[in-house]
Design a protein around this motif. Structure first.
Motif, PDB file in Angstrom:
ATOM      1  N   GLU A  92      -0.425   6.663  -5.280  1.00 25.02           N
ATOM      2  CA  GLU A  92       0.119   6.461  -3.923  1.00 25.02           C
ATOM      3  C   GLU A  92       1.651   6.548  -3.991  1.00 25.02           C
ATOM      4  OE1 GLU A  92      -1.334   6.168  -0.970  1.00 25.02           O
ATOM      5  OE2 GLU A  92      -3.329   6.388  -1.840  1.00 25.02           O
ATOM      6  N   LYS A  93       2.163   7.758  -3.763  1.00 28.86           N
ATOM      7  CA  LYS A  93       3.589   8.033  -3.957  1.00 28.86           C
ATOM      8  C   LYS A  93       4.491   7.183  -3.072  1.00 28.86           C
ATOM      9  CE  LYS A  93       6.892  11.827  -4.070  1.00 28.86           C
ATOM     10  NZ  LYS A  93       7.089  13.262  -3.813  1.00 28.86           N
ATOM     11  N   LYS A  94       4.141   7.060  -1.811  1.00 33.99           N
ATOM     12  CA  LYS A  94       4.984   6.297  -0.892  1.00 33.99           C
ATOM     13  C   LYS A  94       5.086   4.835  -1.320  1.00 33.99           C
ATOM     14  CE  LYS A  94       5.867   5.677   4.003  1.00 33.99           C
ATOM     15  NZ  LYS A  94       5.470   5.955   5.370  1.00 33.99           N
ATOM     16  N   GLU A  95       3.957   4.249  -1.733  1.00 38.07           N
ATOM     17  CA  GLU A  95       3.947   2.864  -2.207  1.00 38.07           C
ATOM     18  C   GLU A  95       4.744   2.729  -3.504  1.00 38.07           C
ATOM     19  OE1 GLU A  95       2.607  -0.137  -0.957  1.00 38.07           O
ATOM     20  OE2 GLU A  95       2.608   1.103   0.834  1.00 38.07           O
ATOM     21  N   ALA A  96       4.584   3.697  -4.412  1.00 37.61           N
ATOM     22  CA  ALA A  96       5.308   3.668  -5.691  1.00 37.61           C
ATOM     23  C   ALA A  96       6.813   3.745  -5.454  1.00 37.61           C
ATOM     24  CB  ALA A  96       4.843   4.805  -6.594  1.00 37.61           C
ATOM     25  N   LEU A  97       7.221   4.608  -4.514  1.00 33.98           N
ATOM     26  CA  LEU A  97       8.649   4.730  -4.196  1.00 33.98           C
ATOM     27  C   LEU A  97       9.186   3.444  -3.572  1.00 33.98           C
ATOM     28  CD1 LEU A  97       8.805   8.386  -2.826  1.00 33.98           C
ATOM     29  CD2 LEU A  97       9.894   7.519  -4.913  1.00 33.98           C
ATOM     30  N   SER A  98       8.398   2.835  -2.711  1.00 29.38           N
ATOM     31  CA  SER A  98       8.813   1.585  -2.079  1.00 29.38           C
ATOM     32  C   SER A  98       8.978   0.484  -3.116  1.00 29.38           C
ATOM     33  CB  SER A  98       7.777   1.179  -1.024  1.00 29.38           C
ATOM     34  OG  SER A  98       8.176   0.002  -0.376  1.00 29.38           O
ATOM     35  N   ALA A  99       8.025   0.377  -4.047  1.00 28.72           N
ATOM     36  CA  ALA A  99       8.102  -0.637  -5.105  1.00 28.72           C
ATOM     37  C   ALA A  99       9.308  -0.382  -6.013  1.00 28.72           C
ATOM     38  CB  ALA A  99       6.804  -0.647  -5.909  1.00 28.72           C
ATOM     39  N   LEU A 100       9.529   0.885  -6.362  1.00 29.71           N
ATOM     40  CA  LEU A 100      10.679   1.232  -7.193  1.00 29.71           C
ATOM     41  C   LEU A 100      11.980   0.865  -6.483  1.00 29.71           C
ATOM     42  CD1 LEU A 100      12.039   2.598  -9.620  1.00 29.71           C
ATOM     43  CD2 LEU A 100      11.871   4.757  -8.350  1.00 29.71           C
ATOM     44  N   SER A 101      12.061   1.152  -5.210  1.00 32.61           N
ATOM     45  CA  SER A 101      13.254   0.839  -4.432  1.00 32.61           C
ATOM     46  C   SER A 101      13.566  -0.652  -4.469  1.00 32.61           C
ATOM     47  CB  SER A 101      13.074   1.323  -2.991  1.00 32.61           C
ATOM     48  OG  SER A 101      14.235   1.098  -2.239  1.00 32.61           O
TER      49      SER A 101
ATOM     50  N   ASP B   6      12.654  -2.760  -6.900  1.00 29.92           N
ATOM     51  CA  ASP B   6      13.099  -3.074  -8.262  1.00 29.92           C
ATOM     52  C   ASP B   6      14.573  -2.733  -8.457  1.00 29.92           C
ATOM     53  OD1 ASP B   6      10.658  -4.039  -9.121  1.00 29.92           O
ATOM     54  OD2 ASP B   6      10.086  -2.212 -10.182  1.00 29.92           O
ATOM     55  N   LEU B   7      15.005  -1.635  -7.839  1.00 25.26           N
ATOM     56  CA  LEU B   7      16.394  -1.191  -7.999  1.00 25.26           C
ATOM     57  C   LEU B   7      17.359  -1.921  -7.068  1.00 25.26           C
ATOM     58  CD1 LEU B   7      15.800   2.650  -8.371  1.00 25.26           C
ATOM     59  CD2 LEU B   7      16.359   1.015 -10.183  1.00 25.26           C
ATOM     60  N   GLY B   8      16.807  -2.722  -6.154  1.00 31.79           N
ATOM     61  CA  GLY B   8      17.650  -3.487  -5.256  1.00 31.79           C
ATOM     62  C   GLY B   8      18.103  -2.739  -4.019  1.00 31.79           C
ATOM     63  N   HIS B   9      17.338  -1.698  -3.640  1.00 29.75           N
ATOM     64  CA  HIS B   9      17.718  -0.898  -2.472  1.00 29.75           C
ATOM     65  C   HIS B   9      16.955  -1.279  -1.210  1.00 29.75           C
ATOM     66  CE1 HIS B   9      20.397   1.803  -4.564  1.00 29.75           C
ATOM     67  NE2 HIS B   9      19.497   1.944  -5.520  1.00 29.75           N
ATOM     68  N   GLY B  10      15.944  -2.126  -1.308  1.00 29.28           N
ATOM     69  CA  GLY B  10      15.132  -2.482  -0.148  1.00 29.28           C
ATOM     70  C   GLY B  10      13.916  -1.585  -0.051  1.00 29.28           C
ATOM     71  N   ASP B  11      12.854  -2.063   0.602  1.00 26.67           N
ATOM     72  CA  ASP B  11      11.603  -1.309   0.609  1.00 26.67           C
ATOM     73  C   ASP B  11      11.624  -0.081   1.501  1.00 26.67           C
ATOM     74  OD1 ASP B  11      11.444  -2.567   3.039  1.00 26.67           O
ATOM     75  OD2 ASP B  11       9.453  -3.406   2.743  1.00 26.67           O
ATOM     76  N   GLY B  12      12.573   0.045   2.367  1.00 28.45           N
ATOM     77  CA  GLY B  12      12.648   1.211   3.241  1.00 28.45           C
ATOM     78  C   GLY B  12      13.466   2.351   2.673  1.00 28.45           C
ATOM     79  N   ARG B  13      13.839   2.273   1.410  1.00 32.33           N
ATOM     80  CA  ARG B  13      14.718   3.288   0.823  1.00 32.33           C
ATOM     81  C   ARG B  13      14.022   4.148  -0.223  1.00 32.33           C
ATOM     82  NH1 ARG B  13      20.211   2.241   1.021  1.00 32.33           N
ATOM     83  NH2 ARG B  13      20.325   4.464   0.653  1.00 32.33           N
ATOM     84  N   GLY B  14      12.715   4.287  -0.127  1.00 33.23           N
ATOM     85  CA  GLY B  14      11.959   5.076  -1.093  1.00 33.23           C
ATOM     86  C   GLY B  14      12.387   6.524  -1.172  1.00 33.23           C
ATOM     87  N   ARG B  15      12.615   7.146  -0.005  1.00 31.07           N
ATOM     88  CA  ARG B  15      13.048   8.555  -0.008  1.00 31.07           C
ATOM     89  C   ARG B  15      14.410   8.691  -0.673  1.00 31.07           C
ATOM     90  NH1 ARG B  15      12.476  10.225   5.777  1.00 31.07           N
ATOM     91  NH2 ARG B  15      14.488  11.160   5.331  1.00 31.07           N
ATOM     92  N   TYR B  16      15.290   7.723  -0.428  1.00 32.33           N
ATOM     93  CA  TYR B  16      16.610   7.722  -1.078  1.00 32.33           C
ATOM     94  C   TYR B  16      16.435   7.651  -2.599  1.00 32.33           C
ATOM     95  CZ  TYR B  16      21.017   5.973  -2.902  1.00 32.33           C
ATOM     96  OH  TYR B  16      22.152   5.791  -3.663  1.00 32.33           O
ATOM     97  N   CYS B  17      15.600   6.751  -3.074  1.00 28.26           N
ATOM     98  CA  CYS B  17      15.379   6.600  -4.518  1.00 28.26           C
ATOM     99  C   CYS B  17      14.816   7.891  -5.102  1.00 28.26           C
ATOM    100  CB  CYS B  17      14.445   5.440  -4.816  1.00 28.26           C
ATOM    101  SG  CYS B  17      15.256   3.846  -4.576  1.00 28.26           S
ATOM    102  N   GLU B  18      13.917   8.529  -4.356  1.00 28.47           N
ATOM    103  CA  GLU B  18      13.347   9.783  -4.848  1.00 28.47           C
ATOM    104  C   GLU B  18      14.424  10.857  -4.973  1.00 28.47           C
ATOM    105  OE1 GLU B  18       9.546  12.682  -4.000  1.00 28.47           O
ATOM    106  OE2 GLU B  18      10.412  11.616  -2.302  1.00 28.47           O
ATOM    107  N   SER B  19      15.270  10.970  -3.955  1.00 27.73           N
ATOM    108  CA  SER B  19      16.265  12.044  -3.973  1.00 27.73           C
ATOM    109  C   SER B  19      17.403  11.769  -4.953  1.00 27.73           C
ATOM    110  CB  SER B  19      16.829  12.275  -2.566  1.00 27.73           C
ATOM    111  OG  SER B  19      17.571  11.149  -2.129  1.00 27.73           O
TER     112      SER B  19
END
Length: 156
Positions: A128-137, A139-152
């Protein structure tokens, strides 16, 4: 400091100020809980880092315990300096000396952490890519709505 950045995805500032939290982090890892970063965070916002597998826990614990042994020999300081600014400069010089040139070069360790962490989340969450990106975001301290940012930024 560098091992802490790589195993916990810390920013350089968080690594420099980690001496304040190392013993708490050791307890959190040993208890199987997420690691809470309080000092040196961007905007002063605390964040938690999930260690998803035994290897991650062991690597983080080894880095934390190595840092604890350093602070025990250096009057409670990971980077010997009388000021935070001096500690930042000393850390930057040390990173330059081992090939991490430039003020943002040590960030490469955080990028490596992000790529590994994302792969572990993808496995844990069944792709589940969207969930994985949200969780990663988070962990990195960017907030759960920044998954696309973390990916890019972190996964390119």
């Amino acid at each position: 400091g560098a091992r802490l950045q790589q195993t916990l995805g810390l920013r350089a500032q968080e690594a420099v100020q980690s001496n304040q939290s190392l013993r708490v982090w050791e307890k959190q890892i040993l208890a199987g809980r997420p690691v809470t970063v309080l000092h040196g965070t961007k905007g002063g916002r605390p964040r938690s880092i999930s260690l998803l597998d035994q290897a991650s826990k062991e690597q983080a614990l080894a880095a934390v315990q190595a840092a604890i042994s350093v602070i025990e020999k250096q009057d409670g300081k990971l980077i010997p300096s009388s000021t935070l600014e001096g500690a930042n400069r000393a850390y930057q010089r040390a990173m330059n000396a081992v090939g991490f040139k430039g003020s943002e070069a040590s960030h490469a360790l955080r990028y490596a952490f992000a790529r590994e962490q994302f792969a572990k989340y993808m496995d844990a969450l069944g792709g589940e890519k969207k969930e994985a990106l949200s969780a990663l975001s988070l962990d990195l301290g960017h907030g759960d709505g920044r998954g696309r940012y973390c990916e890019s930024v972190y996964l390119k």
